[in-house]
Design a protein around this motif. Structure first.
Motif, mmCIF file in Angstrom:
data_model
loop_
_atom_site.group_PDB
_atom_site.id
_atom_site.type_symbol
_atom_site.label_atom_id
_atom_site.label_comp_id
_atom_site.label_asym_id
_atom_site.label_seq_id
_atom_site.Cartn_x
_atom_site.Cartn_y
_atom_site.Cartn_z
ATOM 1 N N ASP A 36 13.520 1.612 -4.517
ATOM 2 C CA ASP A 36 12.817 2.870 -4.263
ATOM 3 C C ASP A 36 11.872 3.193 -5.421
ATOM 4 O O ASP A 36 10.740 3.631 -5.207
ATOM 5 C CB ASP A 36 13.828 3.996 -4.073
ATOM 6 N N CYS A 37 12.329 2.958 -6.630
ATOM 7 C CA CYS A 37 11.504 3.201 -7.812
ATOM 8 C C CYS A 37 10.271 2.304 -7.815
ATOM 9 O O CYS A 37 9.138 2.783 -8.032
ATOM 10 C CB CYS A 37 12.329 2.964 -9.083
ATOM 11 N N ALA A 38 10.456 1.021 -7.554
ATOM 12 C CA ALA A 38 9.328 0.083 -7.550
ATOM 13 C C ALA A 38 8.314 0.439 -6.463
ATOM 14 O O ALA A 38 7.097 0.395 -6.696
ATOM 15 C CB ALA A 38 9.842 -1.337 -7.345
ATOM 16 N N LEU A 39 8.793 0.823 -5.280
ATOM 17 C CA LEU A 39 7.893 1.180 -4.176
ATOM 18 C C LEU A 39 7.089 2.439 -4.501
ATOM 19 O O LEU A 39 5.885 2.510 -4.227
ATOM 20 C CB LEU A 39 8.692 1.386 -2.894
ATOM 21 N N LYS A 40 7.751 3.439 -5.094
ATOM 22 C CA LYS A 40 7.046 4.679 -5.434
ATOM 23 C C LYS A 40 6.023 4.448 -6.548
ATOM 24 O O LYS A 40 4.933 5.035 -6.529
ATOM 25 C CB LYS A 40 8.052 5.755 -5.839
ATOM 26 N N LEU A 41 6.358 3.590 -7.505
ATOM 27 C CA LEU A 41 5.399 3.265 -8.548
ATOM 28 C C LEU A 41 4.179 2.559 -7.958
ATOM 29 O O LEU A 41 3.035 2.847 -8.329
ATOM 30 C CB LEU A 41 6.042 2.365 -9.610
ATOM 31 N N TYR A 42 4.433 1.665 -7.022
ATOM 32 C CA TYR A 42 3.342 0.918 -6.394
ATOM 33 C C TYR A 42 2.442 1.839 -5.568
ATOM 34 O O TYR A 42 1.222 1.688 -5.559
ATOM 35 C CB TYR A 42 3.911 -0.191 -5.510
ATOM 36 N N LYS A 43 3.065 2.807 -4.887
ATOM 37 C CA LYS A 43 2.290 3.727 -4.051
ATOM 38 C C LYS A 43 1.420 4.668 -4.874
ATOM 39 O O LYS A 43 0.371 5.114 -4.417
ATOM 40 C CB LYS A 43 3.230 4.539 -3.162
ATOM 41 N N THR A 44 1.854 4.979 -6.101
ATOM 42 C CA THR A 44 1.086 5.915 -6.919
ATOM 43 C C THR A 44 -0.168 5.277 -7.509
ATOM 44 O O THR A 44 -1.266 5.803 -7.354
ATOM 45 C CB THR A 44 1.947 6.480 -8.066
ATOM 46 N N GLN A 45 -0.016 4.148 -8.180
ATOM 47 C CA GLN A 45 -1.161 3.510 -8.836
ATOM 48 C C GLN A 45 -1.216 2.003 -8.637
ATOM 49 O O GLN A 45 -1.897 1.296 -9.381
ATOM 50 C CB GLN A 45 -1.145 3.819 -10.335
ATOM 51 N N GLY A 46 -0.467 1.514 -7.667
ATOM 52 C CA GLY A 46 -0.520 0.094 -7.389
ATOM 53 C C GLY A 46 0.241 -0.741 -8.405
ATOM 54 O O GLY A 46 1.104 -0.245 -9.130
ATOM 55 N N ILE A 47 -0.132 -2.009 -8.485
ATOM 56 C CA ILE A 47 0.573 -2.956 -9.340
ATOM 57 C C ILE A 47 0.433 -2.583 -10.820
ATOM 58 O O ILE A 47 1.295 -2.914 -11.646
ATOM 59 C CB ILE A 47 0.043 -4.394 -9.097
ATOM 60 N N ARG A 48 -0.637 -1.867 -11.176
ATOM 61 C CA ARG A 48 -0.828 -1.454 -12.577
ATOM 62 C C ARG A 48 0.308 -0.556 -13.048
ATOM 63 O O ARG A 48 0.711 -0.617 -14.215
ATOM 64 C CB ARG A 48 -2.162 -0.716 -12.726
ATOM 65 N N SER A 49 0.816 0.276 -12.154
ATOM 66 C CA SER A 49 1.901 1.180 -12.532
ATOM 67 C C SER A 49 3.192 0.412 -12.787
ATOM 68 O O SER A 49 3.947 0.731 -13.710
ATOM 69 C CB SER A 49 2.133 2.221 -11.432
#
Length: 315
Positions: free
Chosen positions: A167-180
């Motif tokens: 869930d953490c990885a998906l939310k990080l990806y949704k916010t700023q993509g792979i850079r996050s």
């Protein structure tokens, strides 16, 4: 060749490690990584919480030290609280250590064209540095997720934003993509390249020093392997702790708080608020963890390697 020359050659070859295939190094390194994680994760949780707690001069500190953090974590969350955030490193630490040992082995091969010659400490250090470069691609996102989960758990239910590693990885990806997800890559490299150099140099150097003349390093006793691995772990963190503090603070900070790689801004803020000692926050937890965790890692590696050599001697 005379009898004396043959004897000298046998002794020299006996003091060298047998050639280990990249595949065996990879598999055995993964086994060592799993051992390291299970032994060391509880103290890693304490280290992260100490490193990221509020600044002492602006707010009351939540934890007074490693032991206080341990007691408060167990009292509020139980023993399982010490294993918060382990899902992400569990999925990454085995392949990470596998790649790390593979990178070290590759570095040794590149710097040691003649297998009958023992590498110098500087060559072992450079080989270990290569391992640090190889592993950053796995280490950085895994530690980004791990640190966020560990920090949110210490803030109580109101601070919970992520249900787990995925869930953490998906939310990080949704916010700023792979850079996050890869936030903190530069600081991870600054930490892992020299610290891995010190890590593998110390282990390989000590292992050869503790091997009796005429014997193979593969015959080293379990207590000596544990000692070499434990000391190597301490050497790793002596070099790696200051950049680890910077990386942890940068990876857990709100987006936009620090510019660029975060190196200058995080360093300036820590030195301004807490002084040079801030770069060794979590010192007690790190060094309590370093010896047993890395002793377990290298023992797991050596045992796995022995099993692989027995099961598949032709690999």
């Amino acid at each position: 060749m005379g009898e004396l020359g043959e004897l000298e050659l046998e002794l020299l070859q006996g003091s060298q490690e047998k050639h280990i295939s990249p595949l065996k190094n990879f598999v055995a390194g993964g086994a060592g990584g799993a051992c390291l994680l299970f032994v060391g994760h509880p103290l890693d949780t304490i280290k992260v919480r100490l490193q990221t707690q509020p600044r002492a001069r602006s707010q009351d500190v939540l934890y007074k030290g490693a032991y206080d953090c341990f007691l408060k974590t167990v009292s509020k969350e139980g023993l399982l609280g010490l294993y918060k955030g382990m899902g992400a490193p569990l999925a990454s630490v085995a392949p990470m250590m596998a790649i790390s040992f593979f990178g070290f082995g590759l570095g040794k091969q590149l710097l040691q064209p003649d297998p009958t010659k023992t590498l110098m400490p500087t060559q072992l250090f450079l080989s270990g540095c290569l391992a640090g470069v190889f592993t950053t691609v796995i280490v950085c996102p895994g530690e980004r997720v791990k640190c966020l989960l560990q920090v949110q758990a210490s803030g109580g239910q109101q601070a919970v934003r992520y249900a787990g590693p995925l869930d953490c990885a998906l939310k990080l990806y949704k916010t700023q993509g792979i850079r996050s997800i890869y936030k903190g890559t530069t600081l991870t490299l600054i930490r892992d390249v020299p610290s891995n150099g010190a890590y593998f140099m110390a282990y390989d150097f000590l292992k050869h020093k503790m091997t009796a003349e005429g014997e193979s390093v593969s015959q080293l006793s379990t207590p000596k392997i544990l000692l070499c691995g434990g000391i190597a772990g301490i050497c790793n963190w002596v070099v790696g702790l200051p950049p680890d503090v910077l990386k942890t603070n940068f990876q857990t900070a709100p987006d936009g708080r620090y510019r660029g790689t975060g190196l200058v801004d995080v360093l300036r803020e820590l030195l301004r608020d807490e002084g040079p000692r801030a770069l060794y926050k979590g010192f007690n937890a790190v060094f309590l963890r370093a010896f047993p965790a890395n002793a377990a890692c290298f023992l797991g590696y050596e045992l796995a390697l022995e099993c692989l050599n027995w099961l598949a001697p032709t690999w």
